[in-house]
Scaffold this motif. Structure first.
Motif, mmCIF file in Angstrom:
data_model
loop_
_atom_site.group_PDB
_atom_site.id
_atom_site.type_symbol
_atom_site.label_atom_id
_atom_site.label_comp_id
_atom_site.label_asym_id
_atom_site.label_seq_id
_atom_site.Cartn_x
_atom_site.Cartn_y
_atom_site.Cartn_z
ATOM 1 N N SER A 124 -105.990 -1.789 -42.038
ATOM 2 C CA SER A 124 -106.436 -1.467 -43.395
ATOM 3 C C SER A 124 -105.766 -2.340 -44.443
ATOM 4 C CB SER A 124 -106.138 -0.004 -43.702
ATOM 5 O OG SER A 124 -106.729 0.822 -42.730
ATOM 6 N N GLY A 125 -104.761 -3.108 -44.095
ATOM 7 C CA GLY A 125 -104.026 -3.889 -45.081
ATOM 8 C C GLY A 125 -103.411 -2.952 -46.101
ATOM 9 N N SER A 126 -103.541 -3.293 -47.366
ATOM 10 C CA SER A 126 -102.927 -2.445 -48.395
ATOM 11 C C SER A 126 -103.940 -1.484 -49.028
ATOM 12 C CB SER A 126 -102.313 -3.338 -49.478
ATOM 13 O OG SER A 126 -103.319 -4.197 -49.980
ATOM 14 N N ARG A 127 -105.145 -1.429 -48.417
ATOM 15 C CA ARG A 127 -106.163 -0.547 -48.986
ATOM 16 C C ARG A 127 -105.761 0.922 -48.869
ATOM 17 N NH1 ARG A 127 -111.668 -1.996 -46.169
ATOM 18 N NH2 ARG A 127 -110.335 -3.037 -44.680
ATOM 19 N N HIS A 128 -106.014 1.667 -49.921
ATOM 20 C CA HIS A 128 -105.764 3.099 -49.870
ATOM 21 C C HIS A 128 -107.097 3.820 -49.772
ATOM 22 C CE1 HIS A 128 -101.457 2.992 -50.601
ATOM 23 N NE2 HIS A 128 -101.715 1.924 -51.325
ATOM 24 N N GLY A 129 -107.140 4.825 -48.951
ATOM 25 C CA GLY A 129 -108.392 5.544 -48.778
ATOM 26 C C GLY A 129 -108.287 6.956 -49.288
ATOM 27 N N PRO A 130 -109.290 7.747 -48.934
ATOM 28 C CA PRO A 130 -109.259 9.146 -49.360
ATOM 29 C C PRO A 130 -108.083 9.874 -48.726
ATOM 30 C CG PRO A 130 -111.029 8.743 -47.776
ATOM 31 C CD PRO A 130 -110.436 7.417 -48.101
ATOM 32 N N CYS A 131 -107.542 10.853 -49.445
ATOM 33 C CA CYS A 131 -106.438 11.629 -48.884
ATOM 34 C C CYS A 131 -106.990 12.562 -47.805
ATOM 35 C CB CYS A 131 -105.765 12.446 -49.977
ATOM 36 S SG CYS A 131 -104.860 11.398 -51.107
ATOM 37 N N ILE A 132 -106.185 12.740 -46.765
ATOM 38 C CA ILE A 132 -106.598 13.634 -45.688
ATOM 39 C C ILE A 132 -105.684 14.852 -45.718
ATOM 40 C CG2 ILE A 132 -106.520 13.898 -43.174
ATOM 41 C CD1 ILE A 132 -107.690 11.232 -42.846
ATOM 42 N N ASP A 133 -106.289 16.022 -45.600
ATOM 43 C CA ASP A 133 -105.517 17.250 -45.506
ATOM 44 C C ASP A 133 -104.986 17.350 -44.074
ATOM 45 O OD1 ASP A 133 -104.673 19.860 -45.095
ATOM 46 O OD2 ASP A 133 -106.099 20.670 -46.555
ATOM 47 N N LEU A 134 -103.681 17.141 -43.910
ATOM 48 C CA LEU A 134 -103.120 17.094 -42.553
ATOM 49 C C LEU A 134 -103.252 18.434 -41.839
ATOM 50 C CD1 LEU A 134 -99.968 14.838 -43.016
ATOM 51 C CD2 LEU A 134 -102.095 14.273 -41.852
ATOM 52 N N ALA A 135 -103.224 19.538 -42.595
ATOM 53 C CA ALA A 135 -103.385 20.854 -41.967
ATOM 54 C C ALA A 135 -104.783 20.975 -41.369
ATOM 55 C CB ALA A 135 -103.138 21.960 -42.989
ATOM 56 N N GLU A 136 -105.767 20.459 -42.134
ATOM 57 C CA GLU A 136 -107.154 20.518 -41.656
ATOM 58 C C GLU A 136 -107.329 19.614 -40.429
ATOM 59 O OE1 GLU A 136 -111.135 19.160 -43.745
ATOM 60 O OE2 GLU A 136 -109.992 20.528 -45.052
ATOM 61 N N LEU A 137 -106.704 18.423 -40.493
ATOM 62 C CA LEU A 137 -106.778 17.486 -39.362
ATOM 63 C C LEU A 137 -106.140 18.117 -38.125
ATOM 64 C CD1 LEU A 137 -107.414 14.537 -38.384
ATOM 65 C CD2 LEU A 137 -105.065 13.978 -39.007
ATOM 66 N N ASN A 138 -104.986 18.736 -38.324
ATOM 67 C CA ASN A 138 -104.288 19.399 -37.225
ATOM 68 C C ASN A 138 -105.164 20.464 -36.586
ATOM 69 O OD1 ASN A 138 -101.865 20.151 -35.675
ATOM 70 N ND2 ASN A 138 -102.003 22.025 -36.875
ATOM 71 N N GLN A 139 -105.796 21.271 -37.436
ATOM 72 C CA GLN A 139 -106.705 22.331 -36.973
ATOM 73 C C GLN A 139 -107.815 21.738 -36.101
ATOM 74 O OE1 GLN A 139 -106.007 25.369 -38.224
ATOM 75 N NE2 GLN A 139 -107.872 26.599 -38.369
ATOM 76 N N ALA A 140 -108.444 20.670 -36.615
ATOM 77 C CA ALA A 140 -109.580 20.050 -35.914
ATOM 78 C C ALA A 140 -109.130 19.418 -34.602
ATOM 79 C CB ALA A 140 -110.230 18.997 -36.807
ATOM 80 N N MET A 141 -107.923 18.845 -34.597
ATOM 81 C CA MET A 141 -107.461 18.178 -33.377
ATOM 82 C C MET A 141 -107.029 19.178 -32.327
ATOM 83 S SD MET A 141 -105.624 14.729 -34.803
ATOM 84 C CE MET A 141 -105.421 14.038 -33.167
#
Ligand SMILES: [Zn+2]
Length: 345
Positions: free
Chosen positions: A263-280
């Motif tokens: 991604s280089g220095s590009r910043h993307g949308p913030c991810i809700d880590l709790a939601e990601l954890n739930q999904a994973m």
């Protein structure tokens, strides 16, 4: 001999120059260069954002995607004059770390590895180059100039090896693949997906030109918008945080998302880590990153290229630039997939 060199960290230092002829090493394979592939890493080196010259030197010979013809080889090395070969890019660190000691320098733990044409070791963009036989891979001469695709293919062969190992956790293997990005690495991922019999989809923002044409010729589906499909496997080759976010959202329960882009220095949308954890956790998803390749990946890639349609591989090379016009090889033009610098006609 002539070589394309630059001073790492100094934009505008790229040059074709006369460098000293090689002093042949009796223990090395001596190779006459045929072609060099150009990729995003070369452009980053040219922009001065990356790279390091060999110890005690200011300039680095560029080029890590090689194709050459053996001039001479040590007896018993397994190589003979006339063989078509490619040089391995990464070499183990000097310690070596536990992984480099086992020949898995792609998994180096201490970061002290060298990379030809990138980090502290001269590359292959010179009329001749030499390498220890352990870091040379033979390819089918029938591939012709398409043999220069071996290095990018090796990166994808490694990605597939790791995908296979992760997939082995359940009895059902992935059936539907989305590759994001139809550059050379993405198209190689799609090629290896078709060779494994998967339902392959490719996503890229180019709606015309070589990319959709190559996808259709491979017999895979091509999308310019993120497909509304449940995906068993995503091989992400763009490094775009937005695409990555969508890939995570669209992966099926038990899905695997393999990251190969930066991604280089590009910043993307913030991810809700709790939601990601739930999904994973609740749906057994895996997200993993992969880089580089070791010798067995180069060999697997060589077999994959040998089984591919040579005409299709050749179409992936959208520009061929003779050494006399070398600067054009480093220009980025619309519609480029792979640009190759040719040392001979
Ligand atoms: Zn190491």
């Amino acid at each position: 001999m002539r070589a394309v060199t630059l001073e790492p960290g100094k934009p505008g230092s790229l040059a074709l120059e006369e460098v000293e002829d090689l002093v042949p090493d009796p223990n090395a394979v001596l190779v006459r260069a045929l072609a060099i592939g150009v990729c995003g890493t070369d452009r980053e080196l040219i922009e001065g954002v990356y790279g390091a010259a060999p110890a005690g030197r200011a300039r680095l010979v560029l080029g890590h995607e090689s194709l050459g013809c053996v001039v001479s080889a040590p007896q018993g090395s397994g190589f003979a004059p006339g063989d078509f070969v490619v040089g391995v890019v990464r070499h183990p660190d000097p310690v070596p770390c536990a992984n480099c000691a086992l020949g898995e320098w792609d998994m180096c733990r201490n970061g002290r590895y060298t990379e030809r044409g990138i980090k502290q070791a001269d590359g292959f963009c010179a009329e001749h180059w030499q390498a220890d036989p352990r870091f040379v891979v033979r390819i089918s001469p029938a591939l012709g100039v398409a043999g220069v695709l071996l290095e990018p293919a090796s990166v994808i062969a490694k990605a597939w090896e790791h995908i296979d190992r992760i997939s082995a956790r359940s009895r059902r293997s992935p059936q539907r693949l989305l590759v994001t990005g139809a550059g050379p690495v993405g198209l190689m991922a799609a090629l290896l997906g078709t060779q494994r019999g998967l339902e392959v989809h490719v996503l890229d923002h180019n709606d015309q030109g070589a990319k959709p044409r190559l996808a259709h010729a491979l017999g895979v589906a091509y999308h310019v918008d993120f497909p509304q499909l449940e995906l068993d496997l995503v091989i992400e080759c763009t490094g775009s945080p937005e695409i990555l976010g969508q890939a995570l959202q669209r992966s099926a329960p038990g899905g695997i998302v393999c990251l190969t882009g930066l991604s280089g220095s590009r910043h993307g949308p913030c991810i809700d880590l709790a939601e990601l954890n739930q999904a994973m956790v609740l749906e057994n998803r895996v997200v993993f990153g992969t880089v580089n390749a070791n010798l067995r990946h180069y060999r697997v890639a060589a077999a994959a290229l040998a089984h591919a349609d040579r005409a299709w591989l050749e179409q992936l090379i959208t520009r061929r630039v003779p050494l006399g016009e070398w600067q054009q090889a480093y220009e980025k033009r619309p519609g480029d997939v792979k640009t190759v610098l040719l040392f001979e006609d």
